[in-house]
Write an enzyme that holds these catalytic residues in place. Structure first.
Site, PDB file in Angstrom:
ATOM      1  N   TRP A   1       0.814  -1.218   0.000  1.00  0.00           N
ATOM      2  CA  TRP A   1       0.000   0.000   0.000  1.00  0.00           C
ATOM      3  C   TRP A   1       0.841   1.259   0.000  1.00  0.00           C
ATOM      4  O   TRP A   1       0.541   2.207  -0.737  1.00  0.00           O
ATOM      5  CB  TRP A   1      -1.002  -0.020   1.158  1.00  0.00           C
ATOM      6  CG  TRP A   1      -2.060  -1.054   0.918  1.00  0.00           C
ATOM      7  CD1 TRP A   1      -2.262  -2.195   1.639  1.00  0.00           C
ATOM      8  CD2 TRP A   1      -3.032  -1.074  -0.145  1.00  0.00           C
ATOM      9  NE1 TRP A   1      -3.307  -2.913   1.092  1.00  0.00           N
ATOM     10  CE2 TRP A   1      -3.795  -2.253   0.004  1.00  0.00           C
ATOM     11  CE3 TRP A   1      -3.328  -0.212  -1.211  1.00  0.00           C
ATOM     12  CZ2 TRP A   1      -4.838  -2.595  -0.873  1.00  0.00           C
ATOM     13  CZ3 TRP A   1      -4.364  -0.549  -2.075  1.00  0.00           C
ATOM     14  CH2 TRP A   1      -5.104  -1.722  -1.898  1.00  0.00           C
TER      15      TRP A   1
ATOM     16  N   ASP B   1      -1.597   6.461   6.222  1.00  0.00           N
ATOM     17  CA  ASP B   1      -2.673   5.594   5.737  1.00  0.00           C
ATOM     18  C   ASP B   1      -3.007   4.614   6.864  1.00  0.00           C
ATOM     19  O   ASP B   1      -2.212   3.736   7.190  1.00  0.00           O
ATOM     20  CB  ASP B   1      -2.188   4.851   4.477  1.00  0.00           C
ATOM     21  CG  ASP B   1      -3.250   3.906   3.910  1.00  0.00           C
ATOM     22  OD1 ASP B   1      -4.315   3.736   4.538  1.00  0.00           O
ATOM     23  OD2 ASP B   1      -2.993   3.343   2.820  1.00  0.00           O
TER      24      ASP B   1
ATOM     25  N   LYS C   1     -12.580  -1.686   6.215  1.00  0.00           N
ATOM     26  CA  LYS C   1     -11.884  -2.596   7.128  1.00  0.00           C
ATOM     27  C   LYS C   1     -12.432  -2.442   8.552  1.00  0.00           C
ATOM     28  O   LYS C   1     -12.954  -3.385   9.111  1.00  0.00           O
ATOM     29  CB  LYS C   1     -10.379  -2.347   7.119  1.00  0.00           C
ATOM     30  CG  LYS C   1      -9.632  -2.969   5.947  1.00  0.00           C
ATOM     31  CD  LYS C   1      -9.715  -2.181   4.666  1.00  0.00           C
ATOM     32  CE  LYS C   1      -9.066  -2.869   3.499  1.00  0.00           C
ATOM     33  NZ  LYS C   1      -8.118  -2.031   2.783  1.00  0.00           N
TER      34      LYS C   1
HETATM   35  C1  LIG Z   1      -7.529  -1.558   1.614  1.00  0.00           C
HETATM   36  C2  LIG Z   1      -6.415  -0.569   1.722  1.00  0.00           C
HETATM   37  C3  LIG Z   1      -6.260   0.478   0.792  1.00  0.00           C
HETATM   38  C4  LIG Z   1      -7.126   0.622  -0.424  1.00  0.00           C
HETATM   39  O1  LIG Z   1      -8.412   0.958  -0.086  1.00  0.00           O
HETATM   40  P1  LIG Z   1      -9.474   1.264  -1.226  1.00  0.00           P
HETATM   41  O2  LIG Z   1     -10.611   1.802  -0.423  1.00  0.00           O
HETATM   42  O3  LIG Z   1      -9.768  -0.014  -1.928  1.00  0.00           O
HETATM   43  O4  LIG Z   1      -8.901   2.268  -2.149  1.00  0.00           O
HETATM   44  C5  LIG Z   1      -5.231   1.366   0.983  1.00  0.00           C
HETATM   45  N1  LIG Z   1      -4.398   1.264   2.027  1.00  0.00           N
HETATM   46  C6  LIG Z   1      -4.519   0.269   2.946  1.00  0.00           C
HETATM   47  C7  LIG Z   1      -3.563   0.200   4.089  1.00  0.00           C
HETATM   48  C8  LIG Z   1      -5.531  -0.675   2.811  1.00  0.00           C
HETATM   49  O5  LIG Z   1      -5.652  -1.656   3.723  1.00  0.00           O
END
Ligand SMILES: *Cc1c(COP(=O)(O)O)cnc(C)c1O
Length: 372
Positions: A110, A184, A208
């Site tokens: 990511w 993030d 999540k």
């Molecule tokens: C799932 C995830 C993303 C991507 O999320 P989307 O909503 O599909 O764009 C980005 N960073 C992390 C750490 C993730 O777990």
């Protein structure tokens, strides 16, 4: 259709999906009860105008509850936008780079994707992207030592991924680098207490630990939002969205509403500190089961083992398929590892109970007895 929707008969199986992830059953029940007729108004939340007093109240309550749960200081703004976390990979440099240099730490899939998106703007001449270090040499099983990072002077911001969902690698303490931290937290937000004031910006896709997909939450210090590039699309412009209270266009109204229900649920569980203790117990139970066997393994350095996403492999990878078939038959869902890492992965977000994790551990021990 008969009215056979009693929750008592609903089957809810342990679901270890990395995302979209399992939701708290109580939240889905609440949504079910409200689905056709929200609070006696004769319509569903998804049928309301986002400008209506009822919906604005739902939206504001969700924000207030999040602020309370995370103890968000008043000089931070909260946005509920669309496009998931990935669209923020593009929005961040457009808003925060300001012609300067941004530092990026690469610790896995990511943060790597975030870096790639940011580099597009370097190609356009909007600023510089400096990768301070990469964990690739360790296959992203460890975080490079901060002493070896090549930090820029006066970086506009420092971007990192607090929890690499695919590699199961977590950075628990905010790096002390001087520049405003942009984190993030898609897969670890609300999983344990953090000090928001140590960050310039936190962002998280909802699917999540917050709610259904279609929503991203941004928490940003208000002094950082005045540097947007003239090329920044209106919908990605933080100052603009702050001005419009996340309603520049129609927001993901139903996901926002469900996020609010999840925040209420989390408060009922005792808040972030209480759930954080349960999360630690869950992770310990699973890591202990892995470490105490020579049949299962997890490659991540101890100090950075994620408490949310736990990948593991079998000593004999020829058994992977057997494991996945047997676990599904046992009613344990979505344990297949990400294709980049292989093996298995159990995502144990807030809505995954300690009981579900112990069911998984029991299954793993039984499987080892049969096949070990
Ligand atoms: C799932 C995830 C993303 C991507 O999320 P989307 O909503 O599909 O764009 C980005 N960073 C992390 C750490 C993730 O777990």
């Amino acid at each position: 259709m008969t009215q056979n929707t009693s929750h008592a008969t609903a089957k809810r199986l342990p679901n270890f999906c990395a995302g979209p992830a399992t939701m708290p059953t109580e939240v889905l029940e609440r949504a079910q009860a409200d689905l056709l007729d929200w609070q006696g108004r004769g319509l569903s939340v998804m049928e309301m105008s986002h400008r209506s007093a009822d919906y604005v109240d739902i939206a504001e309550r969700a924000e207030a509850k999040l602020r309370q749960l995370m103890n968000i200081p008043n000089n931070y703004k909260v946005l509920f936008l669309q496009g998931g976390a990935s669209l923020q990979f593009s929005a961040i440099p457009l808003n925060l780079l300001g012609g300067g240099t941004a530092d990026y730490l690469n610790t896995g899939a990511w943060s790597g994707k975030a870096t790639k998106e940011a580099q597009r703007y370097e190609a356009l001449g909007l600023g510089k992207i400096n990768v301070v270090a990469s964990g690739k040499a360790s296959n992203f099983t460890d975080v490079p030592d901060i002493k070896d990072w090549t930090l820029s002077d006066n970086a506009a911001y420092f971007h990192y991924c607090a929890n690499e969902t695919i590699h199961g690698l977590q950075i628990f303490q905010p790096p002390q680098v001087g520049a405003p931290l942009v984190a993030d937290m898609s897969s670890c937000i609300l999983s344990q207490p953090i000090d928001v004031s140590q960050f310039g910006m936190i962002y998280a896709g909802a699917q999540k630990n917050i709610g259904p997909a279609g929503l991203v939450i941004i928490i940003i210090r208000e002094d950082l939002v005045d540097k947007a590039s003239e090329w920044c699309p209106m919908l990605l412009n933080y100052a603009h969205q702050i001005d419009k209270e996340s309603m520049s266009n129609t927001p993901a109204t139903y996901s926002w509403y469900l996020a609010g229900l999840v925040f209420d649920w989390l408060e009922e569980q005792g808040g972030v500190e209480a759930i954080g203790k349960i999360n630690e117990q869950k992770a310990k139970l699973l890591y202990d089961a892995i470490d105490n066997s020579s049949f299962y393994a997890n490659p991540v350095a101890n100090a950075h083992r994620s408490i949310m996403n736990i990948p593991f492999t079998l000593a004999d990878s020829a058994l992977d398929k057997v494991f996945l078939q047997a676990s599904e038959q046992a009613g344990l869902l979505n344990l297949k590892g990400h294709r980049d890492v292989g093996g298995m992965r159990a995502s144990i977000y807030n809505a995954v109970s300690l009981d579900w994790v112990s069911q998984l551990v029991d299954f793993m021990q039984e499987f080892e007895r049969k096949h070990g």
